[in-house]
Scaffold this motif. Structure first.
Motif, PDB file in Angstrom:
ATOM      1  N   THR A 147       0.831  -1.193   0.000  1.00 22.25           N
ATOM      2  CA  THR A 147       0.000   0.000   0.000  1.00 22.25           C
ATOM      3  C   THR A 147       0.868   1.246   0.000  1.00 22.25           C
ATOM      4  O   THR A 147       1.614   1.486   0.937  1.00 22.25           O
ATOM      5  N   VAL A 148       0.780   2.037  -1.055  1.00 18.36           N
ATOM      6  CA  VAL A 148       1.620   3.215  -1.180  1.00 18.36           C
ATOM      7  C   VAL A 148       1.052   4.357  -0.360  1.00 18.36           C
ATOM      8  O   VAL A 148      -0.158   4.565  -0.319  1.00 18.36           O
ATOM      9  N   ASP A 149       1.931   5.110   0.295  1.00 20.47           N
ATOM     10  CA  ASP A 149       1.463   6.201   1.151  1.00 20.47           C
ATOM     11  C   ASP A 149       1.067   7.429   0.348  1.00 20.47           C
ATOM     12  O   ASP A 149       0.444   8.338   0.864  1.00 20.47           O
ATOM     13  N   GLY A 150       1.447   7.481  -0.942  1.00 19.15           N
ATOM     14  CA  GLY A 150       1.012   8.566  -1.805  1.00 19.15           C
ATOM     15  C   GLY A 150       1.757   9.860  -1.610  1.00 19.15           C
ATOM     16  O   GLY A 150       1.369  10.882  -2.151  1.00 19.15           O
ATOM     17  N   GLU A 151       2.846   9.859  -0.834  1.00 12.12           N
ATOM     18  CA  GLU A 151       3.611  11.074  -0.599  1.00 12.12           C
ATOM     19  C   GLU A 151       5.057  10.868  -1.022  1.00 12.12           C
ATOM     20  O   GLU A 151       5.719   9.949  -0.550  1.00 12.12           O
ATOM     21  N   ASP A 152       5.537  11.720  -1.932  1.00 17.79           N
ATOM     22  CA  ASP A 152       6.921  11.616  -2.377  1.00 17.79           C
ATOM     23  C   ASP A 152       7.891  11.782  -1.221  1.00 17.79           C
ATOM     24  O   ASP A 152       8.960  11.192  -1.197  1.00 17.79           O
ATOM     25  N   GLU A 153       7.520  12.600  -0.241  1.00 13.26           N
ATOM     26  CA  GLU A 153       8.387  12.861   0.899  1.00 13.26           C
ATOM     27  C   GLU A 153       8.085  11.948   2.076  1.00 13.26           C
ATOM     28  O   GLU A 153       8.672  12.064   3.131  1.00 13.26           O
ATOM     29  N   GLY A 154       7.125  11.034   1.899  1.00 10.18           N
ATOM     30  CA  GLY A 154       6.759  10.137   2.979  1.00 10.18           C
ATOM     31  C   GLY A 154       7.791   9.041   3.177  1.00 10.18           C
ATOM     32  O   GLY A 154       8.760   8.925   2.423  1.00 10.18           O
ATOM     33  N   PRO A 155       7.598   8.203   4.192  1.00 11.65           N
ATOM     34  CA  PRO A 155       8.577   7.162   4.513  1.00 11.65           C
ATOM     35  C   PRO A 155       8.605   6.018   3.512  1.00 11.65           C
ATOM     36  O   PRO A 155       9.507   5.197   3.537  1.00 11.65           O
ATOM     37  N   GLY A 156       7.608   5.941   2.644  1.00  9.59           N
ATOM     38  CA  GLY A 156       7.551   4.853   1.678  1.00  9.59           C
ATOM     39  C   GLY A 156       6.329   3.994   1.898  1.00  9.59           C
ATOM     40  O   GLY A 156       5.631   4.124   2.901  1.00  9.59           O
ATOM     41  N   PRO A 157       6.055   3.086   0.960  1.00 12.48           N
ATOM     42  CA  PRO A 157       4.867   2.243   1.067  1.00 12.48           C
ATOM     43  C   PRO A 157       5.012   1.173   2.136  1.00 12.48           C
ATOM     44  O   PRO A 157       6.111   0.722   2.429  1.00 12.48           O
ATOM     45  N   PHE A 158       3.903   0.779   2.713  1.00 11.57           N
ATOM     46  CA  PHE A 158       3.901  -0.360   3.615  1.00 11.57           C
ATOM     47  C   PHE A 158       4.256  -1.609   2.810  1.00 11.57           C
ATOM     48  O   PHE A 158       3.935  -1.710   1.635  1.00 11.57           O
ATOM     49  N   ALA A 159       4.893  -2.576   3.438  1.00 11.96           N
ATOM     50  CA  ALA A 159       5.251  -3.809   2.735  1.00 11.96           C
ATOM     51  C   ALA A 159       5.290  -4.968   3.712  1.00 11.96           C
ATOM     52  O   ALA A 159       6.002  -4.916   4.703  1.00 11.96           O
ATOM     53  N   ASN A 160       4.513  -6.011   3.426  1.00 16.98           N
ATOM     54  CA  ASN A 160       4.580  -7.207   4.249  1.00 16.98           C
ATOM     55  C   ASN A 160       5.591  -8.181   3.647  1.00 16.98           C
ATOM     56  O   ASN A 160       6.281  -7.870   2.676  1.00 16.98           O
ATOM     57  N   LYS A 161       5.715  -9.371   4.227  1.00 15.76           N
ATOM     58  CA  LYS A 161       6.738 -10.327   3.797  1.00 15.76           C
ATOM     59  C   LYS A 161       6.587 -10.710   2.327  1.00 15.76           C
ATOM     60  O   LYS A 161       7.576 -10.807   1.587  1.00 15.76           O
ATOM     61  N   SER A 162       5.361 -10.911   1.891  1.00 11.79           N
ATOM     62  CA  SER A 162       5.134 -11.322   0.507  1.00 11.79           C
ATOM     63  C   SER A 162       5.535 -10.222  -0.469  1.00 11.79           C
ATOM     64  O   SER A 162       6.106 -10.499  -1.535  1.00 11.79           O
ATOM     65  N   TYR A 163       5.244  -8.979  -0.110  1.00 11.52           N
ATOM     66  CA  TYR A 163       5.571  -7.876  -1.012  1.00 11.52           C
ATOM     67  C   TYR A 163       7.081  -7.662  -1.080  1.00 11.52           C
ATOM     68  O   TYR A 163       7.633  -7.407  -2.160  1.00 11.52           O
TER      69      TYR A 163
END
Length: 201
Positions: free
Chosen positions: A172-188
């Motif tokens: 799931t992408v946070d949608g912010e270029d300056e944000g910390p980055g998308p969430f990612a679980n083990k599969s991703y």
């Protein structure tokens, strides 16, 4: 970076901790979970280091209002590489718009525009053997350089501690270029590692 949040009354947030005080890294160290009594002994919080002085870091935890910060020491026990920061850089590398058939190195402005790496000083020797820097006059220098960036991400992925696959935040992408980055679980994370490997071929 990811930080153990058992330092105050907070609800669990997601899993990254960024460091503005480092130009080439989003992490200072990894947390050692083996000494904890169980999986719930540590809550990992999203946060961002704003400054450092006299042995203490000024930290902003994502989700708080911007004027709320905390001053605290950060030790290897309570910090680890950021899954979200690694994911953000990986996605940027995989979508990097550069002609790898041209001679010379990848333009500095492209490399400098990539999100920060999650490598830390102690990784220097281990990553030094990742690919060869090559001769700048080598016709395939750009390709060699790009492959080294990809392989570095693959190696750094081994230090990550992504959330379980049943977590709903994978990819799931946070949608912010300056944000910390998308969430990612083990599969991703595994999927992205496979993509890095395929891109190297």
């Amino acid at each position: 970076m990811e930080v153990d949040g058992n330092m105050g009354e907070r609800k669990r947030r997601s899993n990254s901790f960024e460091d503005d005080t480092q130009s080439d890294s989003d992490v200072t160290s990894t947390a050692d979970d083996d000494d904890d009594t169980g999986a719930d002994a540590i809550d990992w919080y999203d946060g961002k280091i704003l400054s450092y002085a006299d042995g203490n870091f000024v930290v902003y935890f994502l989700g708080d209002t911007e004027d709320v910060t905390y001053t605290m020491p950060l030790t290897p026990k309570i910090v680890r590489p950021s899954v979200r920061a690694w994911t953000k850089r990986t996605l940027a590398l995989l979508s990097c718009d550069v002609d790898l058939t041209n001679e010379g190195t990848i333009p500095h402005e492209i490399v400098d525009s990539l999100p920060p790496s999650t490598d830390i000083p102690k990784d220097e020797n281990k990553l030094a053997c990742v690919g060869e820097s090559g001769d700048e006059n080598n016709h395939y220098m750009r390709l060699i350089q790009y492959e080294k960036l990809l392989e570095t991400q693959i190696q750094l992925a081994k230090q990550l501690s992504p959330t379980a696959d049943d977590d709903q935040s994978g990819g799931t992408v946070d949608g912010e270029d300056e944000g910390p980055g998308p969430f990612a679980n083990k599969s991703y994370v595994k999927h992205l590692r496979n993509c890095l490997g395929e891109s190297k071929k």
